[in-house]
Enzyme design. Structure first.
Site, PDB file in Angstrom:
ATOM      1  N   HIS A  10     -69.724  44.523 -45.184  1.00  0.00           N
ATOM      2  CA  HIS A  10     -69.782  43.383 -44.049  1.00  0.00           C
ATOM      3  C   HIS A  10     -69.470  41.971 -44.887  1.00  0.00           C
ATOM      4  O   HIS A  10     -69.065  41.211 -44.436  1.00  0.00           O
ATOM      5  CB  HIS A  10     -71.041  43.488 -43.454  1.00  0.00           C
ATOM      6  N   ARG A  51     -60.216  54.980 -32.924  1.00  0.00           N
ATOM      7  CA  ARG A  51     -59.169  54.185 -33.775  1.00  0.00           C
ATOM      8  C   ARG A  51     -58.856  55.088 -34.924  1.00  0.00           C
ATOM      9  O   ARG A  51     -59.242  56.476 -35.137  1.00  0.00           O
ATOM     10  CB  ARG A  51     -59.787  52.922 -34.491  1.00  0.00           C
ATOM     11  N   ARG A  52     -57.758  54.867 -35.778  1.00  0.00           N
ATOM     12  CA  ARG A  52     -57.479  55.507 -36.927  1.00  0.00           C
ATOM     13  C   ARG A  52     -56.670  56.704 -36.496  1.00  0.00           C
ATOM     14  O   ARG A  52     -56.770  57.844 -37.335  1.00  0.00           O
ATOM     15  CB  ARG A  52     -58.568  55.812 -38.029  1.00  0.00           C
ATOM     16  N   HIS A  56     -61.228  43.361 -32.990  1.00  0.00           N
ATOM     17  CA  HIS A  56     -62.241  42.477 -33.554  1.00  0.00           C
ATOM     18  C   HIS A  56     -61.645  41.913 -34.896  1.00  0.00           C
ATOM     19  O   HIS A  56     -61.707  40.505 -35.169  1.00  0.00           O
ATOM     20  CB  HIS A  56     -63.696  42.978 -33.515  1.00  0.00           C
ATOM     21  N   PHE A  57     -61.531  42.847 -35.678  1.00  0.00           N
ATOM     22  CA  PHE A  57     -61.583  42.247 -37.132  1.00  0.00           C
ATOM     23  C   PHE A  57     -60.331  41.798 -37.483  1.00  0.00           C
ATOM     24  O   PHE A  57     -59.922  41.091 -38.463  1.00  0.00           O
ATOM     25  CB  PHE A  57     -62.226  43.204 -38.318  1.00  0.00           C
ATOM     26  N   HIS A  58     -59.075  42.065 -36.868  1.00  0.00           N
ATOM     27  CA  HIS A  58     -57.847  41.664 -36.826  1.00  0.00           C
ATOM     28  C   HIS A  58     -57.944  40.446 -36.325  1.00  0.00           C
ATOM     29  O   HIS A  58     -57.179  39.368 -36.873  1.00  0.00           O
ATOM     30  CB  HIS A  58     -56.878  42.426 -36.237  1.00  0.00           C
ATOM     31  N   TYR A  93     -67.243  37.942 -45.375  1.00  0.00           N
ATOM     32  CA  TYR A  93     -67.486  36.422 -45.593  1.00  0.00           C
ATOM     33  C   TYR A  93     -66.719  35.824 -46.892  1.00  0.00           C
ATOM     34  O   TYR A  93     -66.655  34.765 -47.126  1.00  0.00           O
ATOM     35  CB  TYR A  93     -69.193  36.283 -45.592  1.00  0.00           C
TER      36      TYR A  93
END
Ligand code: CU
Lengths: 541, 189
Positions: A215, A429-430, A366-368, A219
């Protein structure tokens, strides 16, 4: 005052070259798993591509951008030539060699373990050795940033550390400590199994180690973006930073609370009890604070600039902003994506809502949106802002730059919104392929096709980006002047030690990690019989 | 940090500091409310991650313990609830189709016999990881009869995309009828 131009350009060029390749792989993946394409003959190609895409986008690309930008900040903000330039080149070559070392077994199909490794699946040792080299190369940068700040402080006793360097060093410390989790997993668990010294592995423990990195690494990716918000954006739009101390507090908060929250990636895992999951969930909520503070400070800085340009009224000032300016445009688009992505993130991090979308396509969306969208669009902005100072040539294709930024934004929206939607429907996913003729999946076919279209838009934007930079290498020479960062409305005259140094916060970061991770890791270490046989990739099909 | 400024800019700095303080307090309040809501829902068992850690040796699953093949599937407990036991392996679940009654408390107990898998029942909140060496435990209740897809949601190497199972929710009376004749139920015969 940039004197290490070749070093910095080398980092950016390598970063954007591997980014271009990984972008093509990503678009290809979305295409082959969509109904626009029939079955791929060998689904293993998909997982090779996914491993390469993730490894490059997750480790190599953002690390190189953070390093190149970090060296620029060190020279431009501290106004001193980089101390330890030879070491910086060593770090650069370690990353280049590491990336190639890792990608050879991946392209041969000997390490299709994705960038999150998945023990007890074990791939070819050279894949992990390559990743370790990348991390070691980046640790040289962490050390150099610290040394450069130390040298400056020695020569400027009592002076406030320039904000850009303060944030840059915070980001480097964050990365140095964050990478320790994955390093422990790689060096003590995965590599011994990959090299044949052991044949078993504690899969649960290795997932906890990886969550330590997984995680906070986000950042670390985010740091250059936030540094650009605070120290490039206000200057680029002809304004000033609203508050210098508030900026420092935001970076300190990132440093301290983004570390001990990774177990929220393991909410659905059986090897961690509910108590530590809740603690990590609460800390994850806390890490929204620096972002909320940033949104306030940056919007206030924009308002200040707009009012200086004659903007009036409670909202009328928005029209007075220089919307044609690439940095203005990139920051605004980045904020929109950060807003949507952040709202999705609140769902992922919440203790209960996570079960609905855990490991579905929602997470990918979300993370894209956060990394590929909000963060990477500011990497573009950083490159556009720095390029004339690195090459001594002006970037003249303003229209092209605006088109590129808009295409990136639209491409990200078209890609990630359908992903969020099918994620809610429960699409995992994946996966290399979906049987869209199945009645339970037919409804998802359209959304997945949309995502593939978004992928093509992103490729078009990526091509434009590289075109702009390459054209910049041949543009007429200019004198760009000194590279400088935004000044605050009230520049700090003297700062309390806590806002002018990192020692206290690094101690807190390590202390919080030890309390939040120490007990779960100890418990797993002492629990007997949790090691399971390693499963070697490629040995059986 | 206002030392050394003129009187007018001090006023501006005060206004700025006040605005910042108000926004910070609002931000903190949002975070406290969110965490509080999560704690409340957890304490009231509305939904809750697994509380205890249990282990199971993947190399002996098939010869001893609760995950031997004859013990997999759905079983009625003395209290009327139903326990479902399942295993994930490359590239299928055992049983491939889980049979459960509607409107009944269900406890799912599952593990993996080789690598990391995941299990998610579409249209529900049932979603958990299967880590070899550990047992995943989850409670659920299905409102009405119907069919759900149950894909493996975690990459488990090539063949992952083919790892789909099903969950068949049937009427409670019909389930109990079948359970009176068989010790362990699944919809695959
Ligand atoms: Cu699987």
């Amino acid at each position: 005052m940039l004197s290490s131009k070749r070093l910095i350009l080398a980092h950016f060029w390598l970063a954007f070259a591997v980014f271009g390749i990984a972008l093509l792989l990503g678009a290809w993946q979305m295409f082959v798993r969509s109904p626009l394409h029939t079955w791929i003959s060998n689904p293993e190609w998909y997982y090779r591509s996914l491993t390469a895409h993730g490894t490059v986008m997750g480790y190599v690309f953002p690390t190189l951008v953070a390093m190149g930008f970090g060296y620029s900040i060190s020279e431009a903000a501290l106004r001193q030539p980089l101390v330890g330039r030879r070491w910086a080149w060593v770090g650069f070559w370690l990353i280049a060699v590491g990336a190639v070392t890792a990608m050879i077994p991946v392209s041969m199909g000997l390490a299709s373990v994705l960038y999150t490794f998945y023990p007890p699946l074990i791939g070819n040792p050279f894949y992990y050795i390559g990743v370790v080299l990348v991390v070691v190369g980046s640790w040289i940068w962490v050390g150099l940033m610290s040394v450069n700040l130390y040298v400056w402080k020695r020569d400027h006793p009592g002076e406030p550390v320039p904000l850009a360097m303060f944030a840059n060093v915070a980001g480097s410390y964050l990365w140095g400590w964050t990478a320790v989790g994955a390093a422990l997993e790689l060096l003590f668990q995965i590599l011994p199994a990959a090299l044949g010294f052991t044949s078993t592995i504690d899969a649960g423990l290795s997932r906890v180690f990886f969550s330590w990195t997984l995680h906070a690494i986000v950042y670390f990716w985010l740091m250059p973006t936030y540094i650009a918000y605070y120290t490039i954006f206000p200057r680029a739009i002809g304004g000033k930073l609203y508050s210098d101390p508030m900026a420092r507090i935001a970076f300190i908060l990132f440093l301290v609370v983004s570390m001990p929250i990774g177990i929220h990636h393991a909410f659905a895992d059986p090897q961690v009890g509910a108590g530590f999951k809740f603690i990590h969930s609460a800390f994850t909520a806390l890490v929204a604070l620096p972002t909320l503070l940033t949104v306030f400070t940056i919007c206030a800085s924009a308002e200040l600039a707009a009012r200086l340009r004659g903007g009036r009224g409670p909202f009328g000032w928005v029209r007075a902003l220089p919307w044609g300016n690439p940095i203005m445009l990139a920051t605004a688009l980045s904020f929109v994506m950060l807003g949507f992505g952040g709202a999705g993130g609140l769902i992922n991090m919440s203790y209960q809502l996570d079960t609905t979308i855990h490991n579905t396509q929602w997470i990918t969306g979300h993370f894209h949106l956060i990394f590929g969208g909000a963060i990477v669009i500011m990497y573009f902005a950083i490159a556009y802002d720095l390029w004339p100072h690195l090459t001594g040539r002006a970037l003249e294709s303003l229209g092209l730059i605006r088109l590129q930024l808009w295409l990136w934004f639209i491409g990200m929206m078209v890609t990630t919104f359908p992903w969020h939607y099918v994620g809610i429907l429960g699409m995992p996913r994946r996966m290399a392929y979906f049987d869209y003729s199945h009645p339970g999946l037919a409804a998802e076919a359209f959304s997945v096709s949309m995502s593939a279209v978004g992928g093509f838009i992103l490729v078009a934007s990526g091509v434009l980006f590289l075109t702009v930079l390459i054209r910049g290498q041949w543009a007429p020479l200019t004198e760009p002047g000194e590279y400088r960062f935004s000044t605050a409305v009230h520049p700090p005259v003297s700062l309390p030690a806590a806002l002018n140094g990192h020692a206290l916060w690094v101690c807190l970061m390590i202390g919080l990690t030890v309390t939040n991770y120490g007990f779960p890791i100890m418990q797993l270490l002492v629990r007997p019989e949790t090691s399971v046989p390693a499963v070697y990739v490629g040995s059986q099909q | 940090m206002t030392a050394g400024h003129t009187h007018t800019s001090d006023d501006g700095a005060d206004v700025a500091a006040r605005a910042e303080r108000r926004w910070t307090m609002l931000s903190v309040a949002i975070i406290v409310v969110l965490s509080g809501a999560a704690a409340f829902a957890g304490i009231h068992q509305a939904t809750m991650p697994q509380a205890r850690v249990e282990t199971a040796d993947p190399t002996t699953l098939h010869i001893q313990g609760e995950f031997v093949e004859t013990n997999l599937g759905s079983a009625v407990e003395p209290d009327g609830s139903v326990t479902v036991r399942a295993i994930g392996q490359r590239y299928s679940f055992t049983p491939q189709c889980i049979l459960v009654p509607a409107d009944t408390p269900i406890t799912l107990r599952a593990t993996s016999s080789d690598v990391v898998h995941g299990l998610l029942i579409q249209g529900t909140n049932v979603n958990t990881m299967l880590i070899p060496g550990y047992v995943s435990v989850l409670t659920a209740r299905f409102q009405k009869p119907g069919d759900h897809l149950m894909p493996c949601q975690e990459f488990c190497s090539i063949g992952h995309e083919g790892m789909w199972a099903r969950v068949k929710v049937i009427d409670k009376a019909a389930f109990n009828d079948m359970a009176s004749q068989q010790r362990r139920l699944s919809c695959v015969e």
